[in-house]
Design an enzyme around this catalytic site. Structure first.
Site, PDB file in Angstrom:
ATOM      1  N   LYS A 109       0.877  -1.181   0.000  1.00 45.56           N
ATOM      2  CA  LYS A 109       0.000   0.000   0.000  1.00 45.56           C
ATOM      3  C   LYS A 109       0.907   1.221   0.000  1.00 45.56           C
ATOM      4  O   LYS A 109       1.485   1.586   1.020  1.00 45.56           O
ATOM      5  CB  LYS A 109      -0.928   0.014   1.205  1.00 45.56           C
ATOM      6  CG  LYS A 109      -1.961   1.132   1.125  1.00 45.56           C
ATOM      7  CD  LYS A 109      -2.913   1.120   2.284  1.00 45.56           C
ATOM      8  CE  LYS A 109      -4.074   2.081   2.056  1.00 45.56           C
ATOM      9  NZ  LYS A 109      -3.724   3.355   1.436  1.00 45.56           N
TER      10      LYS A 109
ATOM     11  N   ARG B 105     -17.006  -0.290  -1.012  1.00 46.10           N
ATOM     12  CA  ARG B 105     -16.034  -0.653   0.017  1.00 46.10           C
ATOM     13  C   ARG B 105     -16.503  -1.965   0.653  1.00 46.10           C
ATOM     14  O   ARG B 105     -17.604  -2.038   1.178  1.00 46.10           O
ATOM     15  CB  ARG B 105     -15.951   0.445   1.084  1.00 46.10           C
ATOM     16  CG  ARG B 105     -14.817   0.257   2.078  1.00 46.10           C
ATOM     17  CD  ARG B 105     -14.959   1.208   3.257  1.00 46.10           C
ATOM     18  NE  ARG B 105     -15.052   2.602   2.863  1.00 46.10           N
ATOM     19  CZ  ARG B 105     -14.003   3.397   2.652  1.00 46.10           C
ATOM     20  NH1 ARG B 105     -12.781   2.930   2.793  1.00 46.10           N
ATOM     21  NH2 ARG B 105     -14.188   4.663   2.309  1.00 46.10           N
TER      22      ARG B 105
END
EC number: 6.5.1.1
Length: 567
Positions: free
Chosen positions: A262, A427
């Site tokens: 990430k 999400r």
């Protein structure tokens, strides 16, 4: 053509409804009653938007210009308008009061309307009149643009009754305040034109435009909806990740993981059509002109006639190490002397997904299949590369990758379901993210207060909210007043001054637009805030200019953190 008064009447009706189902019924009836030409406009208007999210058109009217337009249209002084904002606490109610008190000064009004060669006071305005004036306003730029925008706004207000002005004023700053979001409009389109909500949602995912979907539903139902396609240079919402409490929990949820770093960067969506490249931020703003180095890298190293790619733009130092996130934002904001900024803050592009390739939509394919095609069309080099990915269900392997990402100066790891399709704007557990335990929250600023003493002219305390995606509402969760420098407060005051939609004494209500990254010690139950929770010792970490309000933490996420604190 439908009069704007009819739209205002519907808004007034909705404003007094608390039930989402009742709101859906009212919106559905309105959508059925209007023409096909009006349908996309009303679909956006009722959500408080003027243009679809992907559009390059931006209305760009701040509160100062709106106050001036109300002043000129009503004959009240600017101070009187500002006083009305403070007393009513709402720009819509201010417009009602101002035009209700309208002073008789025909000479002044006629002079302000001569530009249009029509007497606005003698005509009613239609929904399309309002949209076309807004479209004109969005296209004015450069010298004299403010006065041109002002004349258009004056025309609209001089053509409106005080009741119409309530919703016209709110719409001008794109905050209608009637509680209608994408979910209600999706269901209203479904009901109005007898198309399953799932098909409406699918069309929305592909187009990022409920207006287009509504027209398709009206004209041909499911058959016409099925013809909707993803298009180049019309960005779609980006898929979002859910926080996982641990790597073990992620493996329990998903089994085999596709593990990626990430990166501490800014997410971008890149649209390539031959040598034409357009780059969009996660807020779907076109940032192409600010990123010529990324444009050149894509031209040279993405071997595809057409493609839609996603990745992270990372600012690096002379050693290739990541620079502060604020440096990336400097690149995204830069509009002049861009080449100097390119030399000062070079970017690298780490690609991790592909949604469209040479005419084929890939988002229904698995992550693994999409990645195969991404790898095949990208030549890795220093400026652009496909993010490394490891498939594993071994906790130790994931921990090693996680540690390497943190040691490299990045945020953590992404843990993805390798079989998952791409779900725009969603999400869920198909994409998980693991960051260090000291978690921060991305929260929307919805209100603030003017400071005291030497900071009396600065906005110094901010009310924060999380997001409820079910009804599109922002739920208060606390205030933050620490972590700001005087310089930062001055910059934020300038930004928020154009977002004021209501004022009472030192307290100001703001259009939800700016996202703060907030550190905190604990989440507590609280009856003081609409979310039912409060933050203990909140402090500012960053202003997340790259995030939209709808990307703020959800109420479900807040509840999850609260429950995890209790073991």
């Amino acid at each position: 053509m439908t009069d704007f008064k009819e739209f205002a009447d519907v808004c007034k009706q909705i404003e007094h409804i608390s039930s989402s189902l009742e709101m859906t019924d009212v919106v559905s009836d309105m959508l059925k009653s209007i023409s096909t030409e009006e349908l996309p406009v009303v679909t956006h208007f009722v959500m408080g938007d003027v243009f679809p999210a992907w559009s390059v058109e931006q209305l760009g009217v701040g509160t100062s210009l709106l106050y001036s337009a109300l002043s000129e249209s009503s004959g009240l002084s600017l101070k009187e308008i500002e006083d009305l904002v403070r007393s009513t606490g709402d720009i819509g109610e201010t417009a009602v009061a101002a035009l209700g008190k309208k002073k008789k000064n025909k000479k002044k009004n006629q002079a302000s309307l001569s530009f249009f060669s029509e007497d606005a006071a003698s005509v009613s305005i239609s929904i399309m009149d309002v949209f076309e004036r807004f479209l004109d306003i969005s296209r004015y730029s450069g010298a004299g643009s403010q006065s041109s925008k002002m004349r258009n706004l004056q025309f609209l207000f001089n053509s409106s009754s005080s009741e119409e002005a309530r919703y016209l004023a709110r719409l001008t700053i794109e905050d209608l305040r009637i509680g209608v979001g994408e979910g209600i409009v999706r269901d209203a389109i479904s009901k109005a034109f007898d198309v399953p909500a799932g098909d409406i949602e699918r069309g929305f995912m592909l187009t990022n435009d409920l207006g287009l979907v509504a027209v398709a539903a009206k004209e041909g139902g499911i058959e016409e909806i099925s013809k909707l396609r993803m298009e180049l240079d019309r960005p779609i919402k980006m898929m979002l990740a859910q926080v996982t409490p641990s790597i073990e929990a992620a493996i329990k949820d998903l089994g085999m993981l596709a593990v990626e770093w990430k990166f501490d960067g800014a997410r971008v969506q890149i649209h390539k059509k031959g040598d034409s490249i357009n780059i969009f931020s996660r807020r779907l703003e076109n940032v192409t002109l600010s990123l010529p180095d990324i444009v050149e890298a894509v031209k040279l190293h993405v071997k595809a006639d057409s493609a839609i790619l996603e990745g992270e733009a990372v600012a690096v130092d002379e050693n290739g190490a990541p620079r502060a996130f604020q440096d990336i934002l400097k690149r995204f904001r830069r509009k002049y002397d861009v080449e100097t900024m390119v030399r000062e803050i070079p970017l690298t592009l780490n690609l991790f997904d592909i949604l469209y390739l040479n005419g084929d939509v890939l988002m229904d394919q698995s992550l693994l299949r999409r990645r195969e095609q991404l790898v095949a069309c990208v030549e890795n080099c220093d400026s652009i590369k496909v993010d490394e990915q490891v498939l594993t269900d071994d906790v130790n392997v994931v921990n090693d990758i996680y540690a390497a990402a943190l040691n490299g100066g990045h945020e953590g790891v992404m843990l993805k379901n390798p079989e998952a399709s791409y779900s725009p704007g969603k999400r869920g557990k198909n994409w998980l993210k693991k960051k260090p335990i000291m978690e921060t929250l991305d929260l929307v600023v919805i209100a603030a207060e003017w400071g005291y003493g030497k900071r009396a002219n600065l906005i110094g305390s901010y009310a924060l909210a999380c997001f409820d995606p079910e009804d599109g509402k922002f739920l208060p969760i606390g205030k933050v007043a620490t972590g700001f420098s005087d310089e930062q407060l001055a910059e934020l005051t300038e930004v928020f001054s154009e977002l004021i939609i209501g004022e009472s004494g030192r307290e100001i209500e703001l259009k939800p637009d700016v996202v703060f990254e907030i550190a905190f010690e604990e989440i507590q139950k609280s009856t003081n805030y609409g979310s039912g929770y409060a933050l203990r010792f909140p402090r500012l970490v960053n202003v997340r200019e790259d995030k939209s309000p709808e990307e703020a933490e959800t109420i479900d996420r807040i509840e999850s953190i609260y429950l995890s604190q209790r073991g």
